[in-house]
Every structure is written in C-alpha cells, then in structure tokens.
Motif scaffolding. Structure first.
Motif, PDB file in Angstrom:
ATOM      1  N   MET A   1       0.850  -1.178   0.000  1.00  0.00           N
ATOM      2  CA  MET A   1       0.000   0.000   0.000  1.00  0.00           C
ATOM      3  C   MET A   1       0.891   1.233   0.000  1.00  0.00           C
ATOM      4  N   SER A   2       0.526   2.233  -0.770  1.00  0.00           N
ATOM      5  CA  SER A   2       1.330   3.450  -0.853  1.00  0.00           C
ATOM      6  C   SER A   2       1.090   4.345   0.348  1.00  0.00           C
ATOM      7  N   ASN A   3       2.051   5.221   0.617  1.00  0.00           N
ATOM      8  CA  ASN A   3       1.947   6.146   1.741  1.00  0.00           C
ATOM      9  C   ASN A   3       1.746   7.582   1.295  1.00  0.00           C
ATOM     10  N   GLY A   4       1.643   7.828   0.000  1.00  0.00           N
ATOM     11  CA  GLY A   4       1.555   9.184  -0.513  1.00  0.00           C
ATOM     12  C   GLY A   4       0.141   9.710  -0.576  1.00  0.00           C
ATOM     13  N   PRO A   5      -0.012  10.862  -1.223  1.00  0.00           N
ATOM     14  CA  PRO A   5      -1.332  11.463  -1.375  1.00  0.00           C
ATOM     15  C   PRO A   5      -2.298  10.506  -2.071  1.00  0.00           C
ATOM     16  N   GLY A   6      -3.503  10.418  -1.546  1.00  0.00           N
ATOM     17  CA  GLY A   6      -4.518   9.555  -2.124  1.00  0.00           C
ATOM     18  C   GLY A   6      -4.535   8.153  -1.564  1.00  0.00           C
ATOM     19  N   SER A   7      -3.590   7.813  -0.682  1.00  0.00           N
ATOM     20  CA  SER A   7      -3.587   6.476  -0.089  1.00  0.00           C
ATOM     21  C   SER A   7      -4.754   6.360   0.895  1.00  0.00           C
ATOM     22  N   ALA A   8      -5.098   5.140   1.240  1.00  0.00           N
ATOM     23  CA  ALA A   8      -6.229   4.915   2.138  1.00  0.00           C
ATOM     24  C   ALA A   8      -6.003   5.571   3.490  1.00  0.00           C
ATOM     25  N   GLY A   9      -4.785   5.518   4.001  1.00  0.00           N
ATOM     26  CA  GLY A   9      -4.475   6.141   5.282  1.00  0.00           C
ATOM     27  C   GLY A   9      -4.661   7.643   5.247  1.00  0.00           C
ATOM     28  N   ASN A  10      -4.253   8.257   4.152  1.00  0.00           N
ATOM     29  CA  ASN A  10      -4.414   9.706   4.029  1.00  0.00           C
ATOM     30  C   ASN A  10      -5.874  10.108   3.861  1.00  0.00           C
ATOM     31  N   VAL A  11      -6.655   9.282   3.209  1.00  0.00           N
ATOM     32  CA  VAL A  11      -8.079   9.584   3.047  1.00  0.00           C
ATOM     33  C   VAL A  11      -8.778   9.520   4.406  1.00  0.00           C
ATOM     34  N   ILE A  12      -8.449   8.513   5.191  1.00  0.00           N
ATOM     35  CA  ILE A  12      -9.029   8.401   6.539  1.00  0.00           C
ATOM     36  C   ILE A  12      -8.597   9.579   7.395  1.00  0.00           C
ATOM     37  N   ALA A  13      -7.319   9.942   7.304  1.00  0.00           N
ATOM     38  CA  ALA A  13      -6.811  11.085   8.072  1.00  0.00           C
ATOM     39  C   ALA A  13      -7.493  12.377   7.641  1.00  0.00           C
ATOM     40  N   ALA A  14      -7.736  12.536   6.353  1.00  0.00           N
ATOM     41  CA  ALA A  14      -8.399  13.747   5.856  1.00  0.00           C
ATOM     42  C   ALA A  14      -9.834  13.835   6.376  1.00  0.00           C
ATOM     43  N   ILE A  15     -10.531  12.721   6.410  1.00  0.00           N
ATOM     44  CA  ILE A  15     -11.900  12.715   6.934  1.00  0.00           C
ATOM     45  C   ILE A  15     -11.899  13.060   8.419  1.00  0.00           C
ATOM     46  N   CYS A  16     -10.933  12.511   9.142  1.00  0.00           N
ATOM     47  CA  CYS A  16     -10.820  12.828  10.575  1.00  0.00           C
ATOM     48  C   CYS A  16     -10.559  14.314  10.781  1.00  0.00           C
ATOM     49  N   SER A  17      -9.682  14.897   9.952  1.00  0.00           N
ATOM     50  CA  SER A  17      -9.361  16.313  10.085  1.00  0.00           C
ATOM     51  C   SER A  17     -10.522  17.205   9.685  1.00  0.00           C
ATOM     52  N   LEU A  18     -11.404  16.712   8.859  1.00  0.00           N
ATOM     53  CA  LEU A  18     -12.570  17.496   8.492  1.00  0.00           C
ATOM     54  C   LEU A  18     -13.529  17.615   9.675  1.00  0.00           C
ATOM     55  N   VAL A  19     -13.587  16.578  10.496  1.00  0.00           N
ATOM     56  CA  VAL A  19     -14.451  16.593  11.670  1.00  0.00           C
ATOM     57  C   VAL A  19     -13.834  17.435  12.783  1.00  0.00           C
ATOM     58  N   VAL A  20     -12.575  17.136  13.115  1.00  0.00           N
ATOM     59  CA  VAL A  20     -11.847  17.882  14.151  1.00  0.00           C
ATOM     60  C   VAL A  20     -10.469  18.224  13.588  1.00  0.00           C
ATOM     61  N   PRO A  21     -10.188  19.496  13.374  1.00  0.00           N
ATOM     62  CA  PRO A  21      -8.882  19.875  12.823  1.00  0.00           C
ATOM     63  C   PRO A  21      -7.742  19.336  13.684  1.00  0.00           C
ATOM     64  N   GLY A  22      -6.796  18.651  13.038  1.00  0.00           N
ATOM     65  CA  GLY A  22      -5.659  18.088  13.738  1.00  0.00           C
ATOM     66  C   GLY A  22      -5.806  16.613  14.047  1.00  0.00           C
ATOM     67  N   LEU A  23      -7.030  16.099  14.035  1.00  0.00           N
ATOM     68  CA  LEU A  23      -7.235  14.689  14.344  1.00  0.00           C
ATOM     69  C   LEU A  23      -6.596  13.793  13.286  1.00  0.00           C
ATOM     70  N   GLY A  24      -6.663  14.196  12.043  1.00  0.00           N
ATOM     71  CA  GLY A  24      -6.027  13.411  10.980  1.00  0.00           C
ATOM     72  C   GLY A  24      -4.518  13.388  11.113  1.00  0.00           C
ATOM     73  N   GLN A  25      -3.932  14.513  11.503  1.00  0.00           N
ATOM     74  CA  GLN A  25      -2.495  14.557  11.717  1.00  0.00           C
ATOM     75  C   GLN A  25      -2.116  13.657  12.892  1.00  0.00           C
ATOM     76  N   LEU A  26      -2.968  13.618  13.900  1.00  0.00           N
ATOM     77  CA  LEU A  26      -2.726  12.747  15.048  1.00  0.00           C
ATOM     78  C   LEU A  26      -2.787  11.280  14.625  1.00  0.00           C
ATOM     79  N   VAL A  27      -3.722  10.939  13.754  1.00  0.00           N
ATOM     80  CA  VAL A  27      -3.825   9.581  13.223  1.00  0.00           C
ATOM     81  C   VAL A  27      -2.559   9.215  12.443  1.00  0.00           C
ATOM     82  N   GLN A  28      -1.988  10.189  11.761  1.00  0.00           N
ATOM     83  CA  GLN A  28      -0.767   9.955  10.992  1.00  0.00           C
ATOM     84  C   GLN A  28       0.483   9.936  11.872  1.00  0.00           C
ATOM     85  N   GLY A  29       0.342  10.258  13.140  1.00  0.00           N
ATOM     86  CA  GLY A  29       1.481  10.239  14.044  1.00  0.00           C
ATOM     87  C   GLY A  29       2.218  11.562  14.153  1.00  0.00           C
TER      88      GLY A  29
END
Length: 79
Positions: A1-29
C-alpha cells in the motif's frame, strides 16, 4: 500500500481532520502538527465568533478544510 497522497491512510486522516482539525495529523502520528492545527482552529473560531457577533463563526470550518487538505497530501519522509 502506498503512503503518498490519495492512499487509504491519508483519506481516513483527511476525513478525521474534516471533523476535528488536527485529528487526521494525530492519526498519521504527527503530534505537534495536530496540536497546532487544533489551536489554530480554536483561535480562528473564537475570532470569527467575536467579529461576527456569533452569527456565523466560520473560522473553525476554514481551518478544518485546510487541515483536511494537509492530511490528504501528506507524504511520509523516507517512505
């Protein structure tokens, strides 16, 4: 699985950040980035709440969208 833009992890992180700013970055570590995005959202939300007399506090939403974009295009260094 890729780690760049458009990967599943980044999509999940983006959705999290849309709900609470910074939550997606926290998911990414990225703890410091997560804290800064959340603080920016709080400040922006508070300022727009004061400036618009609480009629349309849109600052939180604007920072949330920017945080979402940041999480979506993140590329881990060295991967």
């Amino acid at each position: 699985m890729s780690n760049g833009p458009g990967s599943a992890g980044n999509v999940i992180a983006a959705i999290c950040s849309l709900v609470v700013p910074g939550l997606g970055q926290l998911v990414q570590g990225r703890v410091l980035s997560a804290v800064l995005w959340f603080l920016a959202a709080c400040v922006a939300g508070g300022l727009t709440w004061l400036l618009t007399l609480s009629l349309f506090p849109f600052g939180w939403f604007v920072v949330s969208v920017l945080s979402c974009i940041s999480a979506a295009v993140y590329r881990r260094q060295g991967a």
